[in-house]
Design a protein around this motif. Structure first.
Motif, short mmCIF file in Angstrom:
data_model
loop_
_atom_site.label_atom_id
_atom_site.label_comp_id
_atom_site.label_asym_id
_atom_site.label_seq_id
_atom_site.Cartn_x
_atom_site.Cartn_y
_atom_site.Cartn_z
N LEU A 277 0.82 -1.21 0.00
CA LEU A 277 0.00 0.00 0.00
C LEU A 277 0.86 1.26 0.00
O LEU A 277 0.60 2.21 -0.76
CB LEU A 277 -0.93 0.00 1.21
N ALA A 278 1.89 1.29 0.85
CA ALA A 278 2.75 2.46 0.94
C ALA A 278 3.52 2.68 -0.35
O ALA A 278 3.72 3.83 -0.78
CB ALA A 278 3.73 2.31 2.11
N ALA A 279 3.95 1.60 -1.00
CA ALA A 279 4.67 1.73 -2.26
C ALA A 279 3.78 2.35 -3.33
O ALA A 279 4.22 3.19 -4.12
CB ALA A 279 5.18 0.36 -2.71
N GLY A 280 2.50 1.95 -3.36
CA GLY A 280 1.57 2.54 -4.31
C GLY A 280 1.35 4.02 -4.04
O GLY A 280 1.27 4.83 -4.97
N SER A 281 1.23 4.37 -2.77
CA SER A 281 1.07 5.78 -2.41
C SER A 281 2.29 6.59 -2.81
O SER A 281 2.17 7.72 -3.32
CB SER A 281 0.83 5.92 -0.90
N LEU A 282 3.46 6.02 -2.58
CA LEU A 282 4.70 6.71 -2.95
C LEU A 282 4.77 6.92 -4.46
O LEU A 282 5.12 8.00 -4.94
CB LEU A 282 5.90 5.91 -2.46
N LEU A 283 4.42 5.89 -5.22
CA LEU A 283 4.42 6.00 -6.67
C LEU A 283 3.43 7.07 -7.13
O LEU A 283 3.72 7.86 -8.03
CB LEU A 283 4.06 4.66 -7.30
N GLY A 284 2.26 7.10 -6.48
CA GLY A 284 1.28 8.11 -6.83
C GLY A 284 1.80 9.52 -6.57
O GLY A 284 1.57 10.43 -7.37
N GLY A 285 2.51 9.70 -5.46
CA GLY A 285 3.05 11.02 -5.17
C GLY A 285 4.15 11.43 -6.13
O GLY A 285 4.23 12.59 -6.55
N LEU A 286 4.99 10.48 -6.52
CA LEU A 286 6.13 10.78 -7.40
C LEU A 286 5.70 11.00 -8.84
O LEU A 286 6.46 11.56 -9.63
CB LEU A 286 7.16 9.65 -7.33
N THR A 287 4.50 10.55 -9.20
CA THR A 287 4.01 10.73 -10.57
C THR A 287 2.74 11.59 -10.58
O THR A 287 1.94 11.49 -11.50
CB THR A 287 3.71 9.37 -11.23
N GLY A 288 2.58 12.42 -9.57
CA GLY A 288 1.33 13.16 -9.39
C GLY A 288 1.32 14.55 -9.96
O GLY A 288 0.60 15.42 -9.45
N GLY A 289 2.11 14.80 -11.01
CA GLY A 289 2.11 16.13 -11.60
C GLY A 289 0.76 16.55 -12.15
O GLY A 289 0.47 17.74 -12.30
N TRP A 290 -0.10 15.58 -12.45
CA TRP A 290 -1.41 15.87 -13.02
C TRP A 290 -2.44 16.27 -11.97
O TRP A 290 -3.52 16.78 -12.32
CB TRP A 290 -1.94 14.62 -13.75
N ILE A 291 -2.12 16.05 -10.70
CA ILE A 291 -3.12 16.22 -9.65
C ILE A 291 -3.69 17.63 -9.61
O ILE A 291 -4.90 17.83 -9.45
CB ILE A 291 -2.53 15.81 -8.28
N THR A 292 -2.86 18.64 -9.76
CA THR A 292 -3.34 20.02 -9.65
C THR A 292 -4.14 20.46 -10.86
O THR A 292 -4.78 21.51 -10.82
CB THR A 292 -2.16 21.00 -9.46
N ARG A 293 -4.14 19.68 -11.94
CA ARG A 293 -4.89 20.06 -13.14
C ARG A 293 -6.33 19.54 -13.11
O ARG A 293 -7.11 19.84 -14.01
CB ARG A 293 -4.17 19.55 -14.40
N VAL A 294 -6.66 18.73 -12.12
CA VAL A 294 -8.02 18.19 -12.01
C VAL A 294 -8.89 19.16 -11.21
O VAL A 294 -8.55 19.50 -10.07
CB VAL A 294 -8.01 16.80 -11.34
N HIS A 295 -9.99 19.60 -11.79
CA HIS A 295 -10.88 20.54 -11.11
C HIS A 295 -12.14 19.86 -10.57
O HIS A 295 -12.69 20.31 -9.56
CB HIS A 295 -11.27 21.67 -12.07
N ARG A 296 -12.58 18.78 -11.20
CA ARG A 296 -13.73 18.03 -10.68
C ARG A 296 -13.22 17.10 -9.58
O ARG A 296 -13.19 15.88 -9.71
CB ARG A 296 -14.40 17.25 -11.80
N GLN A 297 -12.83 17.71 -8.48
CA GLN A 297 -12.14 16.95 -7.43
C GLN A 297 -13.08 16.01 -6.69
O GLN A 297 -12.65 14.95 -6.21
CB GLN A 297 -11.47 17.93 -6.46
N GLY A 298 -14.36 16.35 -6.57
CA GLY A 298 -15.31 15.45 -5.93
C GLY A 298 -15.47 14.17 -6.72
O GLY A 298 -15.47 13.06 -6.16
N MET A 299 -15.61 14.29 -8.04
CA MET A 299 -15.72 13.10 -8.89
C MET A 299 -14.43 12.29 -8.84
O MET A 299 -14.47 11.05 -8.85
CB MET A 299 -16.03 13.51 -10.32
N ALA A 300 -13.30 12.97 -8.77
CA ALA A 300 -12.02 12.27 -8.67
C ALA A 300 -11.95 11.44 -7.39
O ALA A 300 -11.41 10.32 -7.39
CB ALA A 300 -10.86 13.27 -8.72
#
Length: 432
Positions: A277-300
């Motif tokens: 689980l922690a490895a997946g979270s870490l991978l998500g953080g390291l590849t999360g450049g797209w996160i700030t471009r999502v505006h429909r955050q509730g649907m996300a």
């Protein structure tokens, strides 16, 4: 309003974490200090369990320590949020950080002196968790005051990446350090890392809560406020669904031995399951450049929790260790995405005078949900099997999330570009 630092150019920015919050001096200092303290807190968490087991040989008492830690988290999580809405948050962070460090030093002296009084260890642990329960909502309530609202998702992604790293690195360091320096010095290292936090907090400007009179914030007002705001309430409902139905952590030891063929008492299989689980979270953080471009955050959030449930159901259906770890990593990735947006929404959509209390409720839910999941999954697994408990829980998570999203229109339709309330008292600065 302070200008937002521009994003770096190039294709790489679509992959790597958004670094713009790090250009803000106050956030950068808090972030750098957190890198060490997250690992340090893991040292203490593992050291307490190991010390109690070494003294008693009882796993039941180790489990009791978890319950002892939960009670002050719940009680002081709610009270701490009210305190954070009543007093200068910078001063509160200083006091609670010193308290956490002092209890780590007390644990160090207790272990160094060879004390065999388990109740003393549990008492110190409870006191430390009480300080933490006030510190955490205060720290979260400070973030939107030192970072522009548009960069809060990126700041949360950076913070959660650090946390995922600490969850992996901290326990590994324990195994390396105990034979070299001895268990007592793990507590000392934890206390030492907190000096960086004290420096970072000292450099913050005063951060009094906007719109609240000193000493007047009430826990009950926060609960009334939450009940009247379905958008905020839905973030907690979704988190409870995800954790209670879909967090099979309590079954890892049994599954490691009986499903994946690991040795009794732990081994590589158990370690891989815990790290998945922690490895997946870490991978998500390291590849999360797209996160700030999502505006429909509730649907996300809804999509991420559905993916979490599916990955847990798939995890419970396989007997191949490598595939199980892969499914857990996918779940960890989805959990990071959900956590970033839930934290961001809670920090941005709540008014500043209520932000501490909302973060207090968040602390209680985050701390209590996984522990309630331990109980539910354990009971169901004993009555049926681990497969039924994990697969059934994952599928139930998917169904309940879809139902919640259907009826929870406020969350489903939330768009971060929509106008929100004014943010009085912001102290954002752009030092480099």
């Amino acid at each position: 309003m302070t200008a937002i630092p521009p994003r770096p150019d190039g294709r790489l920015r679509r992959i790597i974490p958004d670094p713009r919050p790090l250009r803000i001096g106050n956030f950068r200092r808090m972030f750098v200090s957190q890198v060490a303290t997250v690992i340090g807190s893991q040292l203490t968490a593992v050291a307490v369990q190991q010390q109690i087991f070494d003294l008693t040989g009882s796993s039941a008492l180790v489990g009791l320590a978890s319950l002892v830690a939960l009670v002050p988290l719940v009680v002081f999580g709610l009270l701490g949020g009210a305190v954070a809405d009543s007093f200068d948050r910078r001063r509160l962070l200083m006091i609670t950080s010193v308290g956490i460090a002092a209890t780590s030093l007390a644990l160090w002296l207790t272990a160094l002196g060879g004390s065999r009084q388990v109740w003393v260890i549990m008492l110190l642990l409870a006191v430390q968790q009480g300080f933490f329960a006030v510190n955490q909502p205060t720290r979260s309530a400070v973030l939107p005051r030192i970072v522009p609202a548009e960069l809060v998702p990126a700041a949360n992604a950076l913070n959660m990446t650090v946390f995922a790293t600490g969850v992996i690195v901290g326990p590994l360091l324990v195994g390396v350090l105990i034979p070299v320096i001895g268990l007592p010095w793990l507590y000392f290292l934890d206390a030492l890392t907190l000096t960086g936090v004290l420096y970072a907090v000292f450099r913050l400007p005063p951060i009094p809560p906007a719109g609240a009179g000193r000493g007047r914030a009430k826990v009950s007002d926060g609960l009334v406020y939450l009940r009247a705001r379905p958008l905020l309430l839905m973030t907690f409902v979704i988190d409870i669904i995800a954790m209670v139905c879909g967090m099979p952590r309590a079954l890892f030891p049994e599954m490691a031995e009986h499903t994946f063929g690991g040795p009794p008492g732990g081994g590589v299989a158990l370690g891989l399951l815990n790290a998945g689980l922690a490895a997946g979270s870490l991978l998500g953080g390291l590849t999360g450049g797209w996160i700030t471009r999502v505006h429909r955050q509730g649907m996300a959030i809804l999509i991420a929790v559905v993916l979490w449930g599916i990955s847990m159901a798939l995890f419970g259906s396989t007997s191949l260790l490598w595939l199980a770890v892969l499914y857990l990593a996918v779940g960890g990735f989805a959990d990071l995405v959900s956590s970033v947006y839930r934290s961001t929404l809670l920090q941005v959509a709540a008014t500043d005078e209520m932000r501490g209390r909302m973060q207090g409720v968040f602390t209680v839910v985050v701390a209590g949900g996984p522990r309630l999941a331990d109980l539910v999954h354990g009971v169901v697994a004993d009555a049926t099997s681990t497969t039924v408990a994990v697969v059934g829980g994952g599928l139930l998570c998917v169904v309940l999330t879809i139902v919640a999203g259907w009826f929870g229109r406020s969350l489903r339709d939330y768009d971060s570009r929509s106008p929100t309330h004014d943010e009085p008292g912001r102290v954002v600065e752009r030092s480099t």
